[in-house]
Design a protein around this motif. Structure first.
Motif, mmCIF file in Angstrom:
data_model
loop_
_atom_site.group_PDB
_atom_site.id
_atom_site.type_symbol
_atom_site.label_atom_id
_atom_site.label_comp_id
_atom_site.label_asym_id
_atom_site.label_seq_id
_atom_site.Cartn_x
_atom_site.Cartn_y
_atom_site.Cartn_z
ATOM 1 N N UNK A 17 -3.499 3.094 10.968
ATOM 2 C CA UNK A 17 -2.610 2.570 9.936
ATOM 3 C C UNK A 17 -1.333 3.387 9.983
ATOM 4 N N UNK A 18 -0.184 2.742 9.829
ATOM 5 C CA UNK A 18 1.071 3.481 9.878
ATOM 6 C C UNK A 18 2.070 2.878 8.906
ATOM 7 N N UNK A 27 1.550 10.062 -0.425
ATOM 8 C CA UNK A 27 0.487 10.692 -1.216
ATOM 9 C C UNK A 27 -0.391 9.630 -1.870
ATOM 10 N N UNK A 28 0.218 8.606 -2.433
ATOM 11 C CA UNK A 28 -0.541 7.520 -3.062
ATOM 12 C C UNK A 28 -1.380 6.745 -2.060
ATOM 13 N N UNK A 29 -0.824 6.494 -0.893
ATOM 14 C CA UNK A 29 -1.553 5.779 0.156
ATOM 15 C C UNK A 29 -2.783 6.573 0.583
ATOM 16 N N UNK A 30 -2.601 7.873 0.799
ATOM 17 C CA UNK A 30 -3.732 8.706 1.219
ATOM 18 C C UNK A 30 -4.793 8.802 0.121
ATOM 19 N N UNK A 31 -4.386 8.863 -1.121
ATOM 20 C CA UNK A 31 -5.347 8.908 -2.224
ATOM 21 C C UNK A 31 -6.187 7.626 -2.228
ATOM 22 N N UNK A 40 -7.150 17.465 -1.720
ATOM 23 C CA UNK A 40 -6.506 16.302 -2.336
ATOM 24 C C UNK A 40 -5.305 15.821 -1.514
ATOM 25 N N UNK A 41 -4.988 14.539 -1.646
ATOM 26 C CA UNK A 41 -3.911 13.930 -0.856
ATOM 27 C C UNK A 41 -2.586 14.659 -1.020
#
Length: 75
Positions: A17-18, A27-31, A40-41
């Motif tokens: 995914x990119x 940060x939100x995407x990783x969370x 944590x992200x």
């Protein structure tokens, strides 16, 4: 001016995914990805930002089957 980062998330058994996003967006995407591990992200993203090399790139390779690569501009 907001810096955006080109990023790629690779996970074992899944398609990569990119995107091209701000650090807050990343940060939100990783969370949302719920990556395995204890970091944590926001810590992952902050660590990568601190680790940017002279070309503005950084990599986090997790021993738990995923890797995140980012490339952006140094402020």
């Amino acid at each position: 001016m907001t810096t955006r980062y080109l990023w790629t998330l690779e996970r074992d058994g899944r398609a990569a995914r990119s995107g091209f996003d701000t650090l807050d967006d990343l940060t939100g995407i990783l969370a949302d990805e719920n990556l395995p591990g204890v970091m944590p992200a926001d810590w992952i993203v902050t660590t990568l930002q601190m680790d940017l090399d002279e070309e503005g790139a950084a990599v986090h390779d997790s021993p738990l089957g995923w890797a995140l690569r980012i490339k952006g501009e140094r402020p």
